[in-house]
Design an enzyme around this catalytic site. Sequence first.
Site, PDB file in Angstrom:
ATOM      1  N   CYS A   1       0.922  -1.208   0.080  1.00  0.00           N
ATOM      2  CA  CYS A   1       0.119  -0.068  -0.023  1.00  0.00           C
ATOM      3  C   CYS A   1       0.930   1.034  -0.223  1.00  0.00           C
ATOM      4  O   CYS A   1       0.217   2.293  -0.107  1.00  0.00           O
ATOM      5  CB  CYS A   1      -0.907  -0.027   1.079  1.00  0.00           C
ATOM      6  SG  CYS A   1      -1.982  -1.376   1.325  1.00  0.00           S
TER       7      CYS A   1
ATOM      8  N   HIS B   1      -3.031   7.535   2.192  1.00  0.00           N
ATOM      9  CA  HIS B   1      -3.286   5.955   1.861  1.00  0.00           C
ATOM     10  C   HIS B   1      -5.093   5.823   2.390  1.00  0.00           C
ATOM     11  O   HIS B   1      -5.049   6.192   3.491  1.00  0.00           O
ATOM     12  CB  HIS B   1      -2.453   5.076   2.348  1.00  0.00           C
ATOM     13  CG  HIS B   1      -3.015   3.675   1.869  1.00  0.00           C
ATOM     14  ND1 HIS B   1      -3.533   3.157   0.953  1.00  0.00           N
ATOM     15  CD2 HIS B   1      -3.162   2.551   2.992  1.00  0.00           C
ATOM     16  CE1 HIS B   1      -3.860   2.051   0.918  1.00  0.00           C
ATOM     17  NE2 HIS B   1      -3.774   1.572   2.195  1.00  0.00           N
TER      18      HIS B   1
ATOM     19  N   ASN C   1     -10.208   0.113  -0.220  1.00  0.00           N
ATOM     20  CA  ASN C   1      -8.589   0.248  -0.131  1.00  0.00           C
ATOM     21  C   ASN C   1      -8.126  -0.395  -1.366  1.00  0.00           C
ATOM     22  O   ASN C   1      -8.330  -1.593  -1.605  1.00  0.00           O
ATOM     23  CB  ASN C   1      -8.134  -0.513   1.161  1.00  0.00           C
ATOM     24  CG  ASN C   1      -6.676  -0.543   1.297  1.00  0.00           C
ATOM     25  OD1 ASN C   1      -5.775  -0.105   0.464  1.00  0.00           O
ATOM     26  ND2 ASN C   1      -6.228  -0.984   2.466  1.00  0.00           N
TER      27      ASN C   1
HETATM   28  O1  UT7 Z   1      -3.698  -0.857   3.553  1.00  0.00           O
HETATM   29  C1  UT7 Z   1      -3.106  -1.731   4.588  1.00  0.00           C
HETATM   30  C2  UT7 Z   1      -3.783  -1.239   5.651  1.00  0.00           C
HETATM   31  N1  UT7 Z   1      -4.840  -1.713   6.414  1.00  0.00           N
HETATM   32  C3  UT7 Z   1      -5.567  -1.273   7.232  1.00  0.00           C
HETATM   33  O2  UT7 Z   1      -5.318  -0.119   7.518  1.00  0.00           O
HETATM   34  C4  UT7 Z   1      -6.565  -2.027   7.958  1.00  0.00           C
HETATM   35  C5  UT7 Z   1      -6.436  -1.778   9.488  1.00  0.00           C
HETATM   36  N2  UT7 Z   1      -7.339  -2.408  10.353  1.00  0.00           N
HETATM   37  C6  UT7 Z   1      -8.717  -2.020  10.071  1.00  0.00           C
HETATM   38  O3  UT7 Z   1      -9.308  -1.057   9.443  1.00  0.00           O
HETATM   39  C7  UT7 Z   1      -9.629  -2.875  11.052  1.00  0.00           C
HETATM   40  O4  UT7 Z   1      -8.888  -3.393  12.086  1.00  0.00           O
HETATM   41  C8  UT7 Z   1     -10.839  -3.425  10.539  1.00  0.00           C
HETATM   42  C9  UT7 Z   1     -11.907  -2.621   9.755  1.00  0.00           C
HETATM   43  C10 UT7 Z   1     -10.190  -4.342   9.547  1.00  0.00           C
HETATM   44  C11 UT7 Z   1     -11.622  -4.343  11.488  1.00  0.00           C
HETATM   45  O5  UT7 Z   1     -12.250  -3.452  12.637  1.00  0.00           O
HETATM   46  P1  UT7 Z   1     -12.067  -3.848  13.988  1.00  0.00           P
HETATM   47  O6  UT7 Z   1     -12.660  -2.657  14.831  1.00  0.00           O
HETATM   48  O7  UT7 Z   1     -10.534  -3.933  14.369  1.00  0.00           O
HETATM   49  O8  UT7 Z   1     -12.627  -4.982  14.221  1.00  0.00           O
HETATM   50  P2  UT7 Z   1     -12.347  -6.696  14.755  1.00  0.00           P
HETATM   51  O9  UT7 Z   1     -11.663  -7.281  13.624  1.00  0.00           O
HETATM   52  O10 UT7 Z   1     -11.629  -6.354  16.118  1.00  0.00           O
HETATM   53  O11 UT7 Z   1     -13.809  -7.427  14.520  1.00  0.00           O
HETATM   54  C12 UT7 Z   1     -14.698  -7.030  15.469  1.00  0.00           C
HETATM   55  C13 UT7 Z   1     -16.072  -8.123  15.278  1.00  0.00           C
HETATM   56  C14 UT7 Z   1     -15.562  -9.684  15.329  1.00  0.00           C
HETATM   57  O12 UT7 Z   1     -16.731 -10.063  15.887  1.00  0.00           O
HETATM   58  P3  UT7 Z   1     -16.485 -10.694  17.500  1.00  0.00           P
HETATM   59  O13 UT7 Z   1     -15.336 -11.641  17.592  1.00  0.00           O
HETATM   60  O14 UT7 Z   1     -16.197  -9.310  18.161  1.00  0.00           O
HETATM   61  O15 UT7 Z   1     -17.903 -11.208  17.855  1.00  0.00           O
HETATM   62  C15 UT7 Z   1     -15.540  -9.849  13.777  1.00  0.00           C
HETATM   63  O16 UT7 Z   1     -15.747 -11.085  13.448  1.00  0.00           O
HETATM   64  O17 UT7 Z   1     -16.469  -7.760  14.018  1.00  0.00           O
HETATM   65  C16 UT7 Z   1     -16.537  -8.853  13.244  1.00  0.00           C
HETATM   66  N3  UT7 Z   1     -16.326  -8.710  11.795  1.00  0.00           N
HETATM   67  C17 UT7 Z   1     -17.513  -8.372  10.991  1.00  0.00           C
HETATM   68  N4  UT7 Z   1     -18.646  -8.228  10.996  1.00  0.00           N
HETATM   69  C18 UT7 Z   1     -19.283  -7.813  10.168  1.00  0.00           C
HETATM   70  C19 UT7 Z   1     -15.250  -8.771  11.160  1.00  0.00           C
HETATM   71  N5  UT7 Z   1     -15.479  -8.522   9.774  1.00  0.00           N
HETATM   72  C20 UT7 Z   1     -16.755  -8.048   9.794  1.00  0.00           C
HETATM   73  C21 UT7 Z   1     -17.590  -7.917   8.714  1.00  0.00           C
HETATM   74  N6  UT7 Z   1     -18.928  -7.556   8.779  1.00  0.00           N
HETATM   75  N7  UT7 Z   1     -17.037  -7.663   7.317  1.00  0.00           N
END
Ligand code: UT7
Length: 321
Positions: free
Chosen positions: A115, A248, A278
């Site tokens: 990225c 980005h 992204n």
């Molecule tokens: O370009 C490279 C750079 N990449 C990035 O900058 C990405 C950086 N990371 C992020 O943007 C965030 O960490 C994410 C958007 C990927 C995830 O957000 P988060 O607030 O860290 O969520 P999480 O991974 O902690 O997941 C929270 C919950 C989980 O459920 P439980 O375990 O709390 O019940 C996941 O299973 O959200 C659930 N979940 C979803 N639910 C609905 C994960 N993905 C999804 C989804 N739809 N697509």
Amino acid sequence: MICARIVGTGSHLPGEPVTNDDLVRRGIDTSDEWIVTRTGIRARHFAAPGCKSSELALVAARRAIEAAGCAAGDIDLIIVATSTPDFIFPSTATLVQAGLGIGNGCAAFDMQAVCCGFVYALSAAEKFIRSGSHRRALIIGTEVFSNILDWADRSTCVLFGDGAGAVVLEASDRPGVRASVLHADGRHHPALWVPGAVAGGRVTGDPFLRMDGQVVFKFAVKVLDEVVREVVDLANVPLGSIDWLVPHQANIRIIQSSAKRLGLSMEKVVATVDFHGNTSAASIPLALDCAVRGGRIRPGQRVVIEGIGGGFAWGAALIDF
Ligand code: UT7
């Protein structure tokens, strides 16, 4: 002293926007509410099956060359930033060179910094031009990230999209790219990677993008404002002189957090993540082109671009338009 200025921008998004609700309709266990709240993404574009990164790159490149008012044959350096090249080899840059009909034998190579690839490519091209060895570089970020998404992994497949962005960077006696800063820390590579390879006639390992979202999120928030301050210091200009931050486009919460830590109002930040998703190496030049063509970034203004991605690799550049 020879300087390097951006004299044209271009971009391309394939097909129609695919909304979050469209993803739900395609059977992904997610919701518009979750995606918008966690990321700010409302839509992204996907290339048609079989479409290659070089095809997207060519459209963006032609637009940038037209905006620069030069001919394709005037280009003497091509750098393509991509993590989704058409082939293992040759480089996508050589395919773009052929597609543009450039027969002048100019240097063409790919840059792999995920990225942050566009920031790395721009920084490298600026050094080529400043050395006097080259006069007009075509720098492209292009991705068909949909090729490496696991549609069964809702934590990643909703985040990414396809697209391409390009700039023409030209030798000038007026300052353009004033400074750039590049960093990497390979110890973090398992936090964001595609751990697959081709060997012995088959794919070995896992051919899909894998990410520990929270690790990436925390690291991004920690380093992005630092790297912007670093590039501003290196250019020896005040932070307050920045007209636009073009980050980005991964997550609106990361973008807002960096802006806040820098004391920059969101009015000065170009955010396209809501309708591009992204697009990895394409995200910064796509956002740049949107802001230039939309009349927001104007000649005489000062822009900082910054990005982070797999590796981790991160960096920033300060550019006078
Ligand atoms: O370009 C490279 C750079 N990449 C990035 O900058 C990405 C950086 N990371 C992020 O943007 C965030 O960490 C994410 C958007 C990927 C995830 O957000 P988060 O607030 O860290 O969520 P999480 O991974 O902690 O997941 C929270 C919950 C989980 O459920 P439980 O375990 O709390 O019940 C996941 O299973 O959200 C659930 N979940 C979803 N639910 C609905 C994960 N993905 C999804 C989804 N739809 N697509």
